[in-house]
Motif scaffolding. Sequence first.
Motif, PDB file in Angstrom:
ATOM      1  N   MET A 540      85.938  32.839 -58.470  1.00  0.00           N
ATOM      2  CA  MET A 540      86.725  31.115 -58.958  1.00  0.00           C
ATOM      3  C   MET A 540      87.509  31.830 -60.005  1.00  0.00           C
ATOM      4  SD  MET A 540      87.808  30.091 -56.109  1.00  0.00           S
ATOM      5  CE  MET A 540      88.106  32.031 -55.938  1.00  0.00           C
ATOM      6  N   GLU A 541      86.290  31.208 -61.357  1.00  0.00           N
ATOM      7  CA  GLU A 541      86.448  31.545 -62.818  1.00  0.00           C
ATOM      8  C   GLU A 541      86.805  32.733 -63.385  1.00  0.00           C
ATOM      9  OE1 GLU A 541      82.277  31.575 -64.082  1.00  0.00           O
ATOM     10  OE2 GLU A 541      81.814  29.857 -62.660  1.00  0.00           O
ATOM     11  N   GLU A 542      86.664  33.848 -62.236  1.00  0.00           N
ATOM     12  CA  GLU A 542      87.708  34.792 -62.981  1.00  0.00           C
ATOM     13  C   GLU A 542      88.998  34.557 -62.692  1.00  0.00           C
ATOM     14  OE1 GLU A 542      86.873  37.994 -64.810  1.00  0.00           O
ATOM     15  OE2 GLU A 542      84.828  36.881 -64.905  1.00  0.00           O
ATOM     16  N   GLY A 543      89.660  33.858 -61.491  1.00  0.00           N
ATOM     17  CA  GLY A 543      90.982  33.262 -61.776  1.00  0.00           C
ATOM     18  C   GLY A 543      91.266  34.213 -60.132  1.00  0.00           C
ATOM     19  N   VAL A 544      91.054  35.274 -58.891  1.00  0.00           N
ATOM     20  CA  VAL A 544      91.172  35.646 -57.944  1.00  0.00           C
ATOM     21  C   VAL A 544      90.744  34.508 -56.841  1.00  0.00           C
ATOM     22  CG1 VAL A 544      89.945  37.673 -56.796  1.00  0.00           C
ATOM     23  CG2 VAL A 544      89.262  37.821 -59.076  1.00  0.00           C
ATOM     24  N   LYS A 545      92.154  34.880 -56.385  1.00  0.00           N
ATOM     25  CA  LYS A 545      92.760  33.785 -55.448  1.00  0.00           C
ATOM     26  C   LYS A 545      92.740  33.921 -53.830  1.00  0.00           C
ATOM     27  CE  LYS A 545      96.943  31.485 -53.969  1.00  0.00           C
ATOM     28  NZ  LYS A 545      98.378  31.093 -53.812  1.00  0.00           N
ATOM     29  N   PRO A 546      91.354  33.975 -53.972  1.00  0.00           N
ATOM     30  CA  PRO A 546      90.710  33.696 -52.444  1.00  0.00           C
ATOM     31  C   PRO A 546      92.381  33.956 -51.352  1.00  0.00           C
ATOM     32  CG  PRO A 546      90.260  31.683 -52.370  1.00  0.00           C
ATOM     33  CD  PRO A 546      90.959  32.037 -54.099  1.00  0.00           C
ATOM     34  N   ASN A 547      91.530  34.220 -49.942  1.00  0.00           N
ATOM     35  CA  ASN A 547      92.834  34.258 -48.452  1.00  0.00           C
ATOM     36  C   ASN A 547      92.054  34.308 -47.644  1.00  0.00           C
ATOM     37  OD1 ASN A 547      90.775  36.654 -48.220  1.00  0.00           O
ATOM     38  ND2 ASN A 547      92.926  38.065 -48.494  1.00  0.00           N
ATOM     39  N   GLN A 548      92.025  34.249 -46.687  1.00  0.00           N
ATOM     40  CA  GLN A 548      91.784  34.179 -45.498  1.00  0.00           C
ATOM     41  C   GLN A 548      90.158  35.097 -45.169  1.00  0.00           C
ATOM     42  OE1 GLN A 548      94.401  33.685 -42.500  1.00  0.00           O
ATOM     43  NE2 GLN A 548      95.378  31.771 -42.817  1.00  0.00           N
ATOM     44  N   ALA A 549      90.760  35.956 -45.470  1.00  0.00           N
ATOM     45  CA  ALA A 549      89.567  37.311 -44.902  1.00  0.00           C
ATOM     46  C   ALA A 549      88.217  36.836 -45.561  1.00  0.00           C
ATOM     47  CB  ALA A 549      89.773  38.215 -44.981  1.00  0.00           C
ATOM     48  N   THR A 550      88.541  35.989 -47.154  1.00  0.00           N
ATOM     49  CA  THR A 550      87.237  35.448 -48.170  1.00  0.00           C
ATOM     50  C   THR A 550      86.396  34.084 -47.459  1.00  0.00           C
ATOM     51  OG1 THR A 550      88.897  36.158 -49.940  1.00  0.00           O
ATOM     52  CG2 THR A 550      87.121  34.359 -50.323  1.00  0.00           C
ATOM     53  N   PHE A 551      87.225  33.605 -47.155  1.00  0.00           N
ATOM     54  CA  PHE A 551      86.413  32.413 -45.958  1.00  0.00           C
ATOM     55  C   PHE A 551      85.636  32.680 -45.031  1.00  0.00           C
ATOM     56  CE2 PHE A 551      89.176  29.934 -49.322  1.00  0.00           C
ATOM     57  CZ  PHE A 551      88.215  28.898 -49.898  1.00  0.00           C
ATOM     58  N   VAL A 552      85.792  33.494 -44.530  1.00  0.00           N
ATOM     59  CA  VAL A 552      85.543  34.465 -42.800  1.00  0.00           C
ATOM     60  C   VAL A 552      84.403  34.669 -43.402  1.00  0.00           C
ATOM     61  CG1 VAL A 552      85.853  35.648 -41.299  1.00  0.00           C
ATOM     62  CG2 VAL A 552      87.934  34.907 -41.336  1.00  0.00           C
ATOM     63  N   SER A 553      84.088  35.620 -44.392  1.00  0.00           N
ATOM     64  CA  SER A 553      83.207  36.245 -45.293  1.00  0.00           C
ATOM     65  C   SER A 553      82.220  34.787 -45.466  1.00  0.00           C
ATOM     66  CB  SER A 553      82.750  36.841 -46.119  1.00  0.00           C
ATOM     67  OG  SER A 553      84.053  38.850 -45.795  1.00  0.00           O
ATOM     68  N   LEU A 554      82.641  34.146 -46.357  1.00  0.00           N
ATOM     69  CA  LEU A 554      81.690  33.195 -46.533  1.00  0.00           C
ATOM     70  C   LEU A 554      81.164  32.222 -45.932  1.00  0.00           C
ATOM     71  CD1 LEU A 554      84.011  32.205 -49.247  1.00  0.00           C
ATOM     72  CD2 LEU A 554      81.999  32.650 -49.898  1.00  0.00           C
ATOM     73  N   LEU A 555      81.644  31.820 -44.636  1.00  0.00           N
ATOM     74  CA  LEU A 555      81.199  30.715 -43.132  1.00  0.00           C
ATOM     75  C   LEU A 555      80.324  31.710 -42.946  1.00  0.00           C
ATOM     76  CD1 LEU A 555      84.538  29.312 -41.809  1.00  0.00           C
ATOM     77  CD2 LEU A 555      82.240  28.022 -43.394  1.00  0.00           C
ATOM     78  N   ALA A 556      80.651  33.377 -42.488  1.00  0.00           N
ATOM     79  CA  ALA A 556      79.902  34.283 -41.843  1.00  0.00           C
ATOM     80  C   ALA A 556      78.494  34.518 -42.722  1.00  0.00           C
ATOM     81  CB  ALA A 556      80.180  35.345 -41.638  1.00  0.00           C
ATOM     82  N   ALA A 557      78.476  34.032 -44.342  1.00  0.00           N
ATOM     83  CA  ALA A 557      77.591  34.051 -44.360  1.00  0.00           C
ATOM     84  C   ALA A 557      76.631  33.334 -44.838  1.00  0.00           C
ATOM     85  CB  ALA A 557      77.448  34.516 -46.586  1.00  0.00           C
ATOM     86  N   CYS A 558      77.130  31.700 -44.585  1.00  0.00           N
ATOM     87  CA  CYS A 558      76.446  30.414 -44.335  1.00  0.00           C
ATOM     88  C   CYS A 558      75.719  30.386 -43.624  1.00  0.00           C
ATOM     89  CB  CYS A 558      77.634  29.552 -44.674  1.00  0.00           C
ATOM     90  SG  CYS A 558      78.032  29.201 -46.488  1.00  0.00           S
ATOM     91  N   SER A 559      76.622  30.847 -42.600  1.00  0.00           N
ATOM     92  CA  SER A 559      75.826  30.820 -40.982  1.00  0.00           C
ATOM     93  C   SER A 559      74.663  31.826 -40.868  1.00  0.00           C
ATOM     94  CB  SER A 559      77.002  31.352 -39.976  1.00  0.00           C
ATOM     95  OG  SER A 559      76.082  31.730 -38.988  1.00  0.00           O
ATOM     96  N   HIS A 560      74.601  32.998 -41.270  1.00  0.00           N
ATOM     97  CA  HIS A 560      73.606  33.693 -40.841  1.00  0.00           C
ATOM     98  C   HIS A 560      72.047  33.502 -42.296  1.00  0.00           C
ATOM     99  CE1 HIS A 560      76.059  37.558 -39.716  1.00  0.00           C
ATOM    100  NE2 HIS A 560      76.096  36.604 -38.727  1.00  0.00           N
ATOM    101  N   SER A 561      72.537  32.450 -42.723  1.00  0.00           N
ATOM    102  CA  SER A 561      71.298  32.544 -44.172  1.00  0.00           C
ATOM    103  C   SER A 561      70.539  30.632 -44.148  1.00  0.00           C
ATOM    104  CB  SER A 561      71.658  32.327 -45.738  1.00  0.00           C
ATOM    105  OG  SER A 561      72.446  33.589 -45.950  1.00  0.00           O
ATOM    106  N   GLY A 562      71.721  30.426 -43.139  1.00  0.00           N
ATOM    107  CA  GLY A 562      71.153  29.030 -42.591  1.00  0.00           C
ATOM    108  C   GLY A 562      71.959  28.104 -43.444  1.00  0.00           C
ATOM    109  N   LEU A 563      73.130  27.656 -44.341  1.00  0.00           N
ATOM    110  CA  LEU A 563      73.055  27.526 -45.306  1.00  0.00           C
ATOM    111  C   LEU A 563      74.433  25.735 -44.772  1.00  0.00           C
ATOM    112  CD1 LEU A 563      73.674  29.511 -48.359  1.00  0.00           C
ATOM    113  CD2 LEU A 563      71.756  27.601 -47.527  1.00  0.00           C
ATOM    114  N   VAL A 564      73.611  25.074 -43.956  1.00  0.00           N
ATOM    115  CA  VAL A 564      74.828  24.978 -42.914  1.00  0.00           C
ATOM    116  C   VAL A 564      76.213  23.941 -44.231  1.00  0.00           C
ATOM    117  CG1 VAL A 564      75.426  23.008 -40.898  1.00  0.00           C
ATOM    118  CG2 VAL A 564      73.297  24.743 -41.225  1.00  0.00           C
ATOM    119  N   ASP A 565      75.055  23.364 -44.872  1.00  0.00           N
ATOM    120  CA  ASP A 565      76.089  22.296 -46.075  1.00  0.00           C
ATOM    121  C   ASP A 565      77.225  23.407 -45.712  1.00  0.00           C
ATOM    122  OD1 ASP A 565      74.897  19.741 -44.285  1.00  0.00           O
ATOM    123  OD2 ASP A 565      73.567  19.500 -46.772  1.00  0.00           O
TER     124      ASP A 565
END
Length: 749
Positions: A540-565
């Motif tokens: 985000m700081e570098e100005g790289v715009k996320p896409n749909q795949a970005t959030f799939v990866s982020l949600l999967a990472a939070c799921s595997h790490s227990g970062l529910v909030d």
Amino acid sequence: MPYSFYLIIVFVPKTLFRLVSSSSLSTYSLALRYARFNESPSLVDKLLLLLQEFSQCLIRVKSIHAQIIFKSLSADQFVATKLVKAYSYLGSLEAARHVFDQISHPEVFLCNAMMNGYLRNERCDETLELFRMLGCQNLDIDSCTCTFALKACTGLSDYESGMQIIRSAAESGMTTDRFFGSSVINFLVRFNHIDEAQSIFNGIQNRDVVCWNSMIGGYVQASRFNQAINLFFEMHGCGISPTPITMVSLIQACGGIRNLELGKCVHGYVLGLGIGKDIMVLTSLVDMYSKMGYTESANSVFERMPERSLVSWNAMISGYIHNGLVHESFDLFRRLVNTGGRFDSATVVSLLHGCSQKADLESVKILHGCILRKGLELTLILSTTLVDLYSKCGTLELATSVFNHMKNKNVVTWTAMLVGLSQNGRAEDALKLFREMQEEKVTANIFTLVSLVHSCAHLGSLKKGRSVHARLIRCGFVSDMVNMTSLIDMYAKCGKMSSAERVFEIGSVYKDVILWNSMITGYGLHGLGNQALGVYSIMMEEGVKPNQATFVSLLAACSHSGLVDDGINLFNSMETDHNIRPNEKHYACFVDLLGRAGRLEDAEAFIRKMPFDPSSSVFEALLSWCCTHKNINMGIETADRLLQLDAMNPEIYVILSNIYAKAKRWDAVGHIRGLIRKQGLKKIPGYSLIEVGNQVHTFFAGDDSHPQCGEIFQFLETLRLEVETCGYVPDTSCVLHDLDEQGEVALGS
């Protein structure tokens, strides 16, 4: 060809006359008798008139040739030139060369006739060989001679010989000749030397429309569409009238820059020029409108064509495919066949690409059958397309069969087969095929190496992956974004995150969102959710715009790490902060996030509020966690909804069976497993991989095929006893209930 052959013809004229059609018999016989017995000075002219009149019949040309020999006129170079042209036109190059070789010192016009004869019959090697012979014998050549030789070099893709001809011609001042200059432009364009072609064009004196067409077409071929359009206006300003070939190039340039308004103006200009019925021009208009997405306009032009060539049909079929209208393309193909029209490999290749969009295996098989029934040549492109499509449809046996029957294979063909094996879980076979490719001395390209990286990732083979990485570096491909992304994925799947991070550090300066996504995915794969979120923050700081795949990866990472909030906040920010509407993958990941954390009721409520009907992937995410957290009722209800969506998925039955097993409902377990057997369903077994030395070892559940399985099982038993001594009690509630306790422990551990 021996003289006796021609002399025999002279003394059996009646036999030859029987071969002449009755409509022209009188004219032919009278003229021939005049040529035999009239010794007037116009004898040569009479023979040449005969040669011109009957130039389309080989037997008649030979008969006239016999008279030329009989009258001792074969040494006349003008007559010899006409004979060479006649024989060449009929494809009888041996006879043409025999005539040529009878002249000891051929003039330049005779040499040109022989070279042109070779060229028009696509005998480029002989054309170039004759040109070299002329040079060795110090015979005269002109710009036409050099033009034919240069065209032969173009046909042979012989850049060095072509440049030698151009340099020699330049020393003689021939490059300013418009006839030769046009050929030089075409040659240089063929080898992507567009600036040099422009320099030659600028030096040509009295440029005609052919020169302009060559340069405009060259710009189009080099994808310099704006320069092509500007040059057309310059040509118009010089008062040169365009030809259909000019307009074809201009229309292609309009399609290249996707300028619909200009394309429409050119369409109107074509009509104003009076060439609105030219097949080439109309076909290029069909292609232009199709590439811009205006299939209705393309179809309108197509339907109004007074006549259509196969290229026209192919353009419309390809246009439909390009715009995702696969059904319409097949309807048009059926219309072509039903009207008695022929089709070629280009038609089939376009239709096969349409099958690729739908993964339509049956249509691929039908088209393959059409190829075989019609006797079409399985060209390199066609065969490679079949290999690619059969692989994408999961029928590797058919892909392998086509591949093995190919006589000639290039790097694209090998790569298609490699990718097919890799994508269908046959990574080891892909690596073996690559070794065969190396043995055949085929040089790998960037796509070949990317497919190998994917194979190494699938196998978890770090050693082989590093070897491919080194090859990428040596070939100069390592800085490519696709390769960097593949390398990050490979190192992550091989558990070498430090190497993945080093590749990412090099590539992150390019700010390619796919590269950042691969790093987030890698961290998520190892349960390193905080690091994944850290990459997202930097992104985000570098100005790289996320896409749909970005959030799939982020949600999967939070799921595997227990970062529910964190996962909840990310999901909520998609539409509000980034204007990205969640799709079914995001909803499935979010359900997985809640389910993994044991918040099954929240997950179920979330599903009920979805803005569209949940897909099977959403329910599968919930079902697996119902089993883990022993929520029997919700699990049964979820499984029931899943079976309504996908009744032939064995995974659902297996998880449902495990849910019943945890509830000790063995009758239900038996019923479910009976359904699996009755419907012939088979669950793809899970397996693990380990790399030892230079070999990857694969193990399936209950597998005893490994040559060292005795030692392995003995070691595992020792480990089991040690962990049980430490208080470990294996959970055997989900394994097959008809095993004894020792068997359950063995599988459960």
